[in-house]
Design a protein around this motif. Structure first.
Motif, short mmCIF file in Angstrom:
data_model
loop_
_atom_site.label_atom_id
_atom_site.label_comp_id
_atom_site.label_asym_id
_atom_site.label_seq_id
_atom_site.Cartn_x
_atom_site.Cartn_y
_atom_site.Cartn_z
N GLY A 1 62.50 16.37 35.64
CA GLY A 1 62.97 15.36 34.70
C GLY A 1 64.47 15.19 34.74
N LYS A 2 65.19 16.30 34.82
CA LYS A 2 66.65 16.25 34.86
C LYS A 2 67.13 15.50 36.09
CE LYS A 2 70.78 19.19 34.68
NZ LYS A 2 71.28 20.59 34.59
N GLU A 3 66.44 15.70 37.21
CA GLU A 3 66.84 15.05 38.46
C GLU A 3 66.77 13.53 38.36
OE1 GLU A 3 65.57 15.09 43.21
OE2 GLU A 3 64.70 16.56 41.82
N PHE A 4 65.82 13.02 37.55
CA PHE A 4 65.62 11.58 37.47
C PHE A 4 65.97 11.00 36.11
CE2 PHE A 4 63.05 12.82 41.09
CZ PHE A 4 63.33 11.82 42.00
N GLY A 5 66.68 11.75 35.29
CA GLY A 5 67.12 11.24 34.01
C GLY A 5 66.00 11.03 33.02
N ARG B 1 58.85 12.19 30.05
CA ARG B 1 58.78 10.76 29.77
C ARG B 1 59.92 10.05 30.50
NH1 ARG B 1 55.11 9.92 25.83
NH2 ARG B 1 54.62 11.69 24.46
N TRP B 2 59.56 8.95 31.15
CA TRP B 2 60.53 8.22 31.97
C TRP B 2 60.17 6.74 31.94
CZ3 TRP B 2 59.47 5.21 36.26
CH2 TRP B 2 60.56 4.83 37.06
N ALA B 3 61.18 5.91 32.07
CA ALA B 3 60.97 4.47 32.20
C ALA B 3 61.87 3.94 33.31
CB ALA B 3 61.27 3.74 30.90
N GLY B 4 61.33 3.09 34.16
CA GLY B 4 62.12 2.50 35.24
C GLY B 4 63.21 1.60 34.70
N SER B 5 64.23 1.36 35.51
CA SER B 5 65.37 0.57 35.06
C SER B 5 64.98 -0.87 34.74
CB SER B 5 66.47 0.58 36.14
OG SER B 5 66.01 -0.04 37.34
N ARG B 6 63.85 -1.35 35.28
CA ARG B 6 63.38 -2.71 35.01
C ARG B 6 62.20 -2.72 34.04
NH1 ARG B 6 61.18 -4.54 40.07
NH2 ARG B 6 61.03 -2.33 40.62
N ALA B 7 61.91 -1.58 33.43
CA ALA B 7 60.74 -1.48 32.55
C ALA B 7 61.09 -1.92 31.14
CB ALA B 7 60.22 -0.05 32.54
N ALA B 8 60.40 -2.93 30.66
CA ALA B 8 60.56 -3.37 29.27
C ALA B 8 59.89 -2.36 28.34
CB ALA B 8 59.92 -4.74 29.11
N ALA C 1 54.63 11.80 40.32
CA ALA C 1 55.67 11.34 39.39
C ALA C 1 57.01 11.22 40.09
CB ALA C 1 55.77 12.31 38.21
N ARG C 2 57.29 12.17 40.95
CA ARG C 2 58.56 12.13 41.69
C ARG C 2 58.67 10.87 42.53
NH1 ARG C 2 62.03 16.57 43.60
NH2 ARG C 2 63.50 15.67 45.08
N MET C 3 57.59 10.51 43.22
CA MET C 3 57.62 9.30 44.05
C MET C 3 57.73 8.04 43.20
SD MET C 3 54.92 10.14 47.14
CE MET C 3 53.91 11.43 46.41
N ILE C 4 57.03 8.00 42.07
CA ILE C 4 57.10 6.84 41.19
C ILE C 4 58.51 6.66 40.64
CG2 ILE C 4 56.32 5.98 38.93
CD1 ILE C 4 53.57 7.27 39.63
N MET C 5 59.13 7.76 40.21
CA MET C 5 60.49 7.67 39.67
C MET C 5 61.50 7.32 40.75
SD MET C 5 60.59 10.67 36.73
CE MET C 5 60.17 12.04 37.82
N ALA C 6 61.35 7.91 41.94
CA ALA C 6 62.29 7.62 43.02
C ALA C 6 62.22 6.15 43.43
CB ALA C 6 62.00 8.51 44.22
N ALA C 7 61.03 5.55 43.32
CA ALA C 7 60.87 4.13 43.66
C ALA C 7 61.35 3.21 42.54
CB ALA C 7 59.41 3.83 43.97
N ASP C 8 61.71 3.79 41.39
CA ASP C 8 62.17 3.03 40.23
C ASP C 8 61.21 1.88 39.91
OD1 ASP C 8 63.79 2.43 38.07
OD2 ASP C 8 65.13 1.14 39.24
N LEU C 9 59.94 2.21 39.83
CA LEU C 9 58.94 1.19 39.52
C LEU C 9 59.12 0.71 38.07
CD1 LEU C 9 55.74 2.71 41.16
CD2 LEU C 9 57.31 1.00 42.09
N PRO C 10 58.77 -0.54 37.80
CA PRO C 10 58.95 -1.08 36.45
C PRO C 10 57.81 -0.67 35.51
CG PRO C 10 58.08 -2.78 37.88
CD PRO C 10 58.32 -1.57 38.76
#
Length: 471
Positions: A181-185, A220-227, A272-281
């Motif tokens: 989690g820390k790695e991907f904010g 818990r994480w949300a992509g940069s384009r996730a509403a 989860a790592r792949m989803i976060m690295a791809a910054d999916l919305p």
């Protein structure tokens, strides 16, 4: 801070030897592009470009390059869209001369497959003993970043599964989720002690017999384009760091690999790592139940009746069917958030291995559309799954005279199906759910898949989510 993951790759621009990858139909074109002496050597060696065949090319300085056979490309072979899998490149790191550097020559193959297979083939678990030799290294071409991300995720998971249980207990596994989690904010909550007892009573009962207390880690994480109302993907993983079987003690032979019983947790972490690295919305909620199933005076007993987060009571027909108990609480909590999709992964039953063998994880789903998306994604990225049925009639086998249900059937039939039906009881109506029962281990070394921990289905999960929610 964890050391960077070594993929045996080098940056583009480094001087390197050429690696030609060719199918049998491309041999004539290869001959026209090579120096005459080198081509005569290839012909004299009897090279026919069979899949995995390797020919080292001599030169004035000693080694001038290498040719790898790709074999016949068959579009519908079930391996990949081109018929060429990453594993064709998977044994090159230790077949090419030690510590040499290579560059892919252009060819009719996917460079991403080549990078992924090479990187995963270079992997060796080295936390306690260095490898006997250094692998060869490969220059990663531009455009293969996704393959590198996938390799990093799989290697992270392999390291977790391979880690001995005395070095990876519930607290350490929860801390690994926190580090991810820390790695991907992402935000990470680790739940223990009284809060865990209150919120996850079945999971707490599984871990009560161990000296090392259980944990639940929630990322818990949300992509940069996730509403705020973006699709919510819930991933749940079985993290049993060691499974003795409890009072229904496993025989010693069956206990030897039980450090891998947290393989489901490692797989959802890799996805989860792949989803976060791809910054999916999308929004992502990753839950890992971290426990050890041990024997002590505090351990759950056969015929105990446990509470669950959902309110259902469960009679314990067998203490070695513990993974479904901790997943029951995680799935119930995930459903409380009305997710768009829930996927759980677990090394849950030997019955799935008996049915499908070690390489095919069993997929169950209450949503055929999502089942087909996962199956198609797995085929496309060479991370296969096989669907088994949620055969409702077998659900009656889980009846209990003293509780809402038993954790096992009263017979030995259809164990993987029965386990999936147990989990389905904790899924809220209308929530799409996929359950993946996997092995998380390579019994022997094959190209790209060294003996030991394996993150089966992680790439399929990430690919299916990406294809559907990439925006």
């Amino acid at each position: 801070m964890s050391p960077p993951i070594d993929l045996a790759l080098a940056d583009d621009g480094a001087p390197a030897l050429p690696l030609y990858a060719v199918a049998p139909t491309e041999l004539a074109a290869l001959g026209a592009s090579l120096p005459a002496a080198a081509w005569r050597y290839v012909c004299a060696s009897g090279f026919t470009a069979k899949a995995g065949e390797l020919c080292l090319l001599p030169g004035e300085a000693g080694l001038a390059g290498a040719v790898l056979g790709l074999g016949e490309s068959v579009a519908d072979d079930g391996v990949s869209p081109t018929g060429i899998s990453p594993w064709t490149f998977g044994d090159l790191p230790f077949r090419l001369p030690e510590d040499t550097l290579w560059r892919l020559a252009p060819g009719d193959y996917d460079p991403g497959h080549a990078v992924l297979g090479f990187a995963l083939g270079a992997y060796r678990f080295a936390s306690f003993k260095p490898p006997a030799r250094k692998p060869a290294r490969l220059v990663a071409p531009a455009g293969t970043e996704a393959a590198q991300v996938a390799a990093e995720a799989i290697i992270m998971a392999r390291d977790l599964v391979n880690m001995p249980a005395n070095h990876l207990g519930p607290a350490e596994l929860a801390n690994a989720v926190a580090a991810l989690g820390k790695e991907f904010g992402a935000s990470v909550e680790i739940i223990a002690d009284h809060a865990l007892e209150a919120g996850y009573p079945a999971l707490a009962a599984v871990g009560r017999g161990a000296a090392r207390a259980p944990r639940v880690a929630i990322l818990r994480w949300a992509g940069s384009r996730a509403a705020p109302e973006a699709p919510l993907i819930a991933l749940c993983g079985k993290g049993v760091c060691f499974d003795s079987g409890g009072y229904d003690l496993k025989p010693s032979a069956a206990m030897l690999r039980m450090k891998k019983d947290m393989g489901g947790a490692a797989v959802v972490m890799a996805a989860a790592r792949m989803i976060m690295a791809a910054d999916l919305p999308v929004r992502l909620a990753l839950r890992v139940g971290c426990v050890e199933n041990s024997v002590s005076g505090a351990a759950m007993r056969p015929l105990d009746v446990l509470a669950t987060r959902k309110g259902l009571t469960v009679e314990i027909g067998n203490t070695d069917a513990e993974g479904r108990l901790l997943l029951a609480d995680l799935l119930a909590e995930a459903c409380e958030e009305a997710p768009t999709l829930i996927i759980d992964c677990a090394t849950l039953t030997g019955a799935a291995r008996s049915a499908l063998g070690p390489d095919l994880p069993a997929l169950f789903s209450n949503d055929q559309i999502w089942a087909e998306r996962l199956l198609a994604a797995g085929k496309a990225c060479c991370d296969p799954l096989w669907q088994l049925p949620l055969w409702a009639d077998y659900g009656t086998w889980l009846r209990s005279h003293v509780a809402d249900l038993n954790n096992i059937a009263g017979n030995t039939h259809g164990g993987a199906v029965v386990a999936a039906l147990f989990l389905e009881r904790f899924i809220a109506t209308g929530v799409p759910w996929v359950h993946i029962d996997l092995y998380a281990w390579n019994d022997s070394t094959r190209p790209g898949r060294p003996e030991g921990g394996e993150a089966q289905a992680a790439r399929a999960i990430a690919a299916a989510v990406s294809l559907h929610f990439s925006g």
